[in-house]
Design a protein around this motif. Sequence first.
Motif: not given
Length: 459
Positions: A292-313, A315-321
């Motif tokens: 089994p695997l326990v993983a931490r995801v780190c998003l990096e790079g530049r892109g159009q989705l950066h603005g959304q990812l600065t919103n903590p809410g 990011a949390l919904e993305l993690l739950d999804g």
Amino acid sequence: MGVSFRFIHAADLHVDSPFRGLAEAPPHVREALQSSTFQAVRNLVETALREKVDFVVVSGDLYDTADRSLRAQLTLQREWQQLHAQGVRLFVIHGNHDPLSGGKADLAWPESVHFFGADKVSSVPAYTRSGSLAAYVHGISYGTRAVTANLASGYKPANMEGVYQIALLHGNVDGHAGHDPYAPCSLQELVGAGFHYWALGHIHQRAVLHTYPHVVYAGNTQGRHAKETGAKGCYLVDVSASHETKLQFIPLDAVRWETLRVSIEGLAAEQSLMDELERTALDALERCEGRPLVARVCLEGRGQLHGQLTNPGFALELLDGLRERIRQMEGPASLAETPWCWISGLAAETGAELDLAVLSEEDSFIGELLRGSYALEVDELQVLLGEALQPLSAQARLRKLVRSLQEEHAQLWLQQAREIAAGLLIEDAAPQREEKRRDETGQSAENRHDDAWQEGEPE
């Protein structure tokens, strides 16, 4: 000329290590982690028996705490008895986590287990299963938790020509960063000490620091948190009669930890990001060889989705999804069987679609700011951070954490500050920059778009 033999070098078992910060994890994840250090010990014994080794050396930190739990001690006693029954000896030193001064139960250990004392470096012979002298094993345990003396200076090989010499040491070689400087020594010192194999413990990342003589960190047998990533286990060591030494890493971990890095570059929609996250997680699970695997995801790079990812809410919904999508793909069997994948967290270290290199060439305040930030060395930033965090550093309990954060995140903080400042200034200066472009080209961005459409170019 000696005899050929085989042994296992293991270290840092940390049996019964607690796993904190997993309140959100489902029961089957928490249970697997709590039992993982015990399972790693069982895997060690199974490997020793399967590979028909002559003996096993353990280089400290068998337990996670000085006052070791009864459950941990009984587990080791039971597993060591299996090795004893098959004629496999063990040579063990204690480290800073389990010094001899710690509390322990009065248990009867198999005669084939040799625990080195803390008074001085001692040596004992190690034999093959057939009874031939294979090597001399040398070691010393920690009497107390904080041993800052150079223990390596007290090691002397046995005066037995042609006999392989193994030294067990729990310590920090060449001041390995991020670890307490217990039993400090230098690699040059170990190489010149006259031993064939230094079986090291204390550093949890396996590494072969030198060959002939071999100076080896086995790493720990089970990752205990998000920073202890990758396969964990032991080294299977084959020694020929002429002392040729071959190492093979054997994974023993019951649960694997990983950091998964996903770039948002080129991802224009939330769906494409979710698909990429799911693919990355499942690919990592496939590489875990049935674990089994326990993983931490780190998003990096530049892109159009950066603005959304600065919103903590967001990011949390993305993690739950992501957790829900993986759970659905695994099915109900994952609650009791392996392999499964649990995403322990998600961090965004992304940037806006800014060409900082081009901006830094501009004859503008933004250009001047960026050129100044690039000229700022990390060492200078460390000084500034040290001054800013001085009130926290004055607290003994926080000093180590503050120092660790400075060393680990200084460059990232500088990058983030640079991008945030440039992004805000770009937004504020957008009307003026558009006016400047209009003056230079004689047309607005809106008119240029219309012209392109009229010429038949794609929108």
